[in-house]
Enzyme design. Structure first.
Site, short mmCIF file in Angstrom:
data_model
loop_
_atom_site.label_atom_id
_atom_site.label_comp_id
_atom_site.label_asym_id
_atom_site.label_seq_id
_atom_site.Cartn_x
_atom_site.Cartn_y
_atom_site.Cartn_z
N ASP A 1 100.52 -80.79 -78.60
CA ASP A 1 99.78 -82.14 -78.41
C ASP A 1 99.59 -82.59 -77.00
O ASP A 1 100.22 -82.67 -76.20
CB ASP A 1 100.62 -83.11 -79.12
N CYS B 1 95.62 -81.52 -87.38
CA CYS B 1 96.60 -81.72 -86.23
C CYS B 1 97.14 -83.01 -86.73
O CYS B 1 97.05 -83.38 -87.95
CB CYS B 1 95.98 -81.87 -84.93
N CYS C 1 91.90 -84.58 -80.95
CA CYS C 1 92.42 -83.81 -79.85
C CYS C 1 92.31 -82.52 -80.26
O CYS C 1 91.11 -81.61 -80.16
CB CYS C 1 93.52 -84.27 -79.20
N ARG C 2 93.48 -81.98 -80.80
CA ARG C 2 93.31 -80.47 -81.27
C ARG C 2 92.66 -79.84 -82.52
O ARG C 2 91.80 -79.07 -82.19
CB ARG C 2 94.90 -80.08 -81.55
N SER C 3 92.62 -80.82 -83.51
CA SER C 3 91.65 -80.18 -84.69
C SER C 3 90.43 -80.32 -84.35
O SER C 3 89.63 -79.20 -84.83
CB SER C 3 92.39 -80.61 -86.03
N ASN D 1 93.76 -85.97 -85.61
CA ASN D 1 92.35 -85.39 -85.74
C ASN D 1 91.28 -86.07 -84.64
O ASN D 1 90.14 -86.29 -85.08
CB ASN D 1 91.76 -85.69 -87.13
P1 4NP Z 1 95.96 -84.73 -82.16
O1 4NP Z 1 96.53 -85.70 -80.97
O2 4NP Z 1 97.16 -85.02 -83.19
O3 4NP Z 1 95.79 -83.49 -81.43
O4 4NP Z 1 94.56 -85.46 -82.63
C1 4NP Z 1 97.07 -86.91 -81.13
C2 4NP Z 1 96.16 -88.05 -81.36
C3 4NP Z 1 96.55 -89.16 -81.32
C4 4NP Z 1 98.00 -89.52 -81.30
C5 4NP Z 1 98.85 -88.53 -81.25
C6 4NP Z 1 98.15 -87.01 -81.27
N1 4NP Z 1 98.38 -90.94 -81.47
O5 4NP Z 1 99.78 -90.86 -81.55
O6 4NP Z 1 97.88 -91.77 -81.77
#
Ligand code: 4NP
Length: 162
Positions: free
Chosen positions: A129, A13, A18-20, A16
């Site tokens: 996201d 993602c 939340c989703r992945s 790294n």
């Molecule tokens: P992920 O979510 O891609 O599912 O880990 C996010 C985590 C942090 C951010 C964006 C999406 N950020 O902008 O910091």
């Protein structure tokens, strides 16, 4: 990852956190339940914002409610070597997929696809996201990741994942 692993899957993602990592924990759990100990799993982000951090507390809490532990995972960024270490690199959304395809060295081993390809009956093709939203977004991530993990485990079990 150990040398008995014959198929290696990297879940990707943006951050790294939340989703992945949610996908990493859920897929590992489902593979273990299915006895597929020859499949290795890892996760990474296309961005470097959260290197070395544990998953977001909201992801960890939502996963724990479904019996999946994430707290031991740590964020890392995708590196060029991943494209020859992993057989499958699975993106959570279309932007992640574009970013991965741009990074991929020509002639690399990995097949780079959307994770939701493994849940053809789902109503969406991406895992949205959840970072800037509420708790329901984290539940939705788990629902989607569970569906894709079930499909991937089934294809791995039947040897038709390529
Ligand atoms: P992920 O979510 O891609 O599912 O880990 C996010 C985590 C942090 C951010 C964006 C999406 N950020 O902008 O910091």
């Amino acid at each position: 990852m150990s040398c008995k692993e014959t198929v290696r899957v990297l879940l990707v993602c943006l951050g790294n956190i939340c989703r992945s990592p949610t996908a990493h924990g859920v897929l590992e759990h489902r593979l273990q339940e299915a006895g597929l100990d020859w499949v290795g799993v890892d996760s990474a982000g296309t961005a470097a914002y959260h290197l070395g951090k544990a998953p977001d507390a909201r992801s960890t809490a939502a996963a724990a409610q479904r019996g999946v532990k994430l707290a031991h995972l740590r964020a890392r960024q995708v590196v060029a070597a991943d494209f020859d270490t992993f057989d499958l690199i699975l993106a959570m959304d279309a932007q992640n997929l574009d970013d991965l395809r741009e990074m991929a060295p020509s002639g690399c081993l990995a097949s780079v696809r959307l994770f939701m390809d493994f849940a053809p009956d789902a109503t969406v093709s991406e895992v949205p996201d959840p970072y800037y939203g509420g708790v329901s977004g984290f539940e939705q991530v788990l629902d989607l990741v569970e569906a894709a993990s079930a499909g991937l485990v089934d294809q791995l079990h039947r040897g038709v994942w390529r």
